[in-house]
Design a protein around this motif. Structure first.
Motif, PDB file in Angstrom:
ATOM      1  N   GLN A  78       3.467   9.034   7.905  1.00 12.92           N
ATOM      2  CA  GLN A  78       3.382   7.817   8.704  1.00 12.92           C
ATOM      3  C   GLN A  78       3.425   8.273  10.159  1.00 12.92           C
ATOM      4  O   GLN A  78       4.400   8.882  10.587  1.00 12.92           O
ATOM      5  CB  GLN A  78       4.549   6.875   8.412  1.00 12.92           C
ATOM      6  N   TYR A  79       2.368   7.990  10.889  1.00 12.29           N
ATOM      7  CA  TYR A  79       2.246   8.509  12.252  1.00 12.29           C
ATOM      8  C   TYR A  79       2.534   7.390  13.245  1.00 12.29           C
ATOM      9  O   TYR A  79       1.765   6.438  13.365  1.00 12.29           O
ATOM     10  CB  TYR A  79       0.857   9.094  12.492  1.00 12.29           C
TER      11      TYR A  79
ATOM     12  N   LYS B  24      -4.461  13.174   6.269  1.00  7.55           N
ATOM     13  CA  LYS B  24      -3.093  13.362   5.789  1.00  7.55           C
ATOM     14  C   LYS B  24      -2.157  12.248   6.263  1.00  7.55           C
ATOM     15  O   LYS B  24      -0.944  12.317   6.067  1.00  7.55           O
ATOM     16  CB  LYS B  24      -2.555  14.718   6.241  1.00  7.55           C
ATOM     17  N   ILE B  25      -2.725  11.236   6.898  1.00  5.78           N
ATOM     18  CA  ILE B  25      -1.949  10.116   7.423  1.00  5.78           C
ATOM     19  C   ILE B  25      -2.152   8.902   6.526  1.00  5.78           C
ATOM     20  O   ILE B  25      -3.278   8.488   6.252  1.00  5.78           O
ATOM     21  CB  ILE B  25      -2.367   9.785   8.871  1.00  5.78           C
ATOM     22  N   GLY B  26      -1.042   8.313   6.074  1.00  4.97           N
ATOM     23  CA  GLY B  26      -1.119   7.146   5.208  1.00  4.97           C
ATOM     24  C   GLY B  26      -0.905   5.832   5.928  1.00  4.97           C
ATOM     25  O   GLY B  26      -1.272   4.771   5.421  1.00  4.97           O
ATOM     26  N   HIS B  27      -0.286   5.894   7.118  1.00  8.71           N
ATOM     27  CA  HIS B  27      -0.056   4.673   7.889  1.00  8.71           C
ATOM     28  C   HIS B  27       0.148   5.063   9.345  1.00  8.71           C
ATOM     29  O   HIS B  27       0.717   6.117   9.639  1.00  8.71           O
ATOM     30  CB  HIS B  27       1.172   3.919   7.370  1.00  8.71           C
TER      31      HIS B  27
ATOM     32  N   VAL C 155      -3.163  -0.193  10.796  1.00 12.09           N
ATOM     33  CA  VAL C 155      -2.550   0.209  12.057  1.00 12.09           C
ATOM     34  C   VAL C 155      -1.513  -0.856  12.405  1.00 12.09           C
ATOM     35  O   VAL C 155      -1.868  -2.002  12.710  1.00 12.09           O
ATOM     36  CB  VAL C 155      -3.606   0.337  13.173  1.00 12.09           C
ATOM     37  N   GLY C 156      -0.241  -0.486  12.335  1.00 16.59           N
ATOM     38  CA  GLY C 156       0.833  -1.458  12.443  1.00 16.59           C
ATOM     39  C   GLY C 156       1.329  -1.672  13.862  1.00 16.59           C
ATOM     40  O   GLY C 156       1.701  -0.720  14.551  1.00 16.59           O
TER      41      GLY C 156
ATOM     42  N   THR D 233       0.834  -1.204   0.000  1.00 15.36           N
ATOM     43  CA  THR D 233       0.000   0.000   0.000  1.00 15.36           C
ATOM     44  C   THR D 233       0.864   1.248   0.000  1.00 15.36           C
ATOM     45  O   THR D 233       0.557   2.228  -0.683  1.00 15.36           O
ATOM     46  CB  THR D 233      -0.912   0.004   1.244  1.00 15.36           C
ATOM     47  N   ALA D 234       1.957   1.205   0.772  1.00 14.77           N
ATOM     48  CA  ALA D 234       2.811   2.389   0.914  1.00 14.77           C
ATOM     49  C   ALA D 234       4.258   1.976   1.135  1.00 14.77           C
ATOM     50  O   ALA D 234       4.548   0.853   1.580  1.00 14.77           O
ATOM     51  CB  ALA D 234       2.335   3.254   2.077  1.00 14.77           C
ATOM     52  N   ILE D 235       5.154   2.897   0.832  1.00 18.35           N
ATOM     53  CA  ILE D 235       6.581   2.729   1.110  1.00 18.35           C
ATOM     54  C   ILE D 235       7.027   3.910   1.964  1.00 18.35           C
ATOM     55  O   ILE D 235       6.717   5.062   1.655  1.00 18.35           O
ATOM     56  CB  ILE D 235       7.410   2.649  -0.178  1.00 18.35           C
TER      57      ILE D 235
END
Length: 257
Positions: free
Chosen positions: A176-177, A199-202, A237-238, A100-102
């Motif tokens: 990335q927060y 504005k948060i992607g991950h 949410v990691g 999804t994102a890098i």
């Protein structure tokens, strides 16, 4: 309903990386993230994820010596060509793994007099990476890290991340927060997530101060998870924490949601 991903660089380290995918699936995760996947062939990673019906949602561009105490890669003026090569390698992995994102880790500045030059270098490199990953249909994220654990890190709060977003104005570039890092810097993470979820992607999390699982520190995760679930944020949410005890025993937060 929150969507949790397991960071396999920190979770299930009781076994080699290639074996962690099966454990993540066994314990209820449908998605994983890896800090730096480059020690394993991209095609092999794709096959292992397919075998376990998992999605890879995030990995980082190589950061050179950052985790060994160095300045890293993305902000260092003398490493622009090395950074571009790292983006090329990340693009190769992304083309196969479809994340999804890098994430692009900004890095440190060891000499405060050069700080502004390092920030400008990071902006240029971040723009380069964003344009490369956009072609692949992948979002680019970057993160703030606390300056207690990483002295000299050039971005250490949400407001600075916002200023970079506003300066670059790229629709596929997001924050990335990391709840652990920003809480450790004294930021009101609930307020920030509520205000800037779009504005948060991950999002990543660990408890503070020890960076263990929820319940080992002073963060009210019931409140934080409620904030995320009631915000406009719809991403992953990691779980990026260092388990206190075995990973399996650290997952009580997941089973009690």
């Amino acid at each position: 309903m929150l969507k949790f991903s397991a960071n396999l660089s920190l979770l299930f380290t009781e076994v080699p990386l290639i074996e962690r995918f099966k454990l993540a699936k066994q314990y209820g995760f449908t998605a994983v993230e890896i800090q730096f996947p480059y020690c394993i062939n991209a095609n092999l990673l794709r096959d292992v994820m397919e075998d376990n019906d998992l999605q890879l949602v995030l990995f980082n561009v190589d950061a050179d010596d950052l985790l060994q105490g160095g300045e890293g890669l993305a902000c260092v003026p003398g490493k622009r060509q090395q950074f571009q090569r790292a983006v090329d390698i990340a693009s190769h992995y992304a083309d196969i793994l479809k994340p999804t994102a890098i994430n692009v880790l900004p890095g440190r500045c060891s000499e405060p007099a050069h700080y502004l030059t390092y920030v400008d270098t990071f902006k240029d490199n971040l723009l380069f990476a964003t344009q490369a990953f956009t072609v692949l249909g992948i979002q680019t994220v970057f993160e703030a890290i606390n300056t207690i654990d990483m002295p000299g890190f050039i971005i250490s709060n949400g407001e600075h991340m916002l200023s970079i977003l506003n300066a670059l104005k790229q629709p596929t570039l997001l924050m990335q927060y990391d709840i652990y890092h920003l809480h450790k810097m004294g930021e009101d993470v609930n307020r920030f997530i509520s205000a800037y979820a779009d504005k948060i992607g991950h999002i990543q999390f660990a408890d503070c101060p020890g960076r263990g699982q929820p319940g080992t520190g002073n963060i009210n995760f019931e409140g934080v998870f409620t904030t995320i679930s009631t915000s406009t944020y719809k991403g992953w949410v990691g779980a990026e924490y260092n388990p206190v005890g075995t990973t399996a025993k650290s997952l009580h937060w997941l089973t009690h949601l």
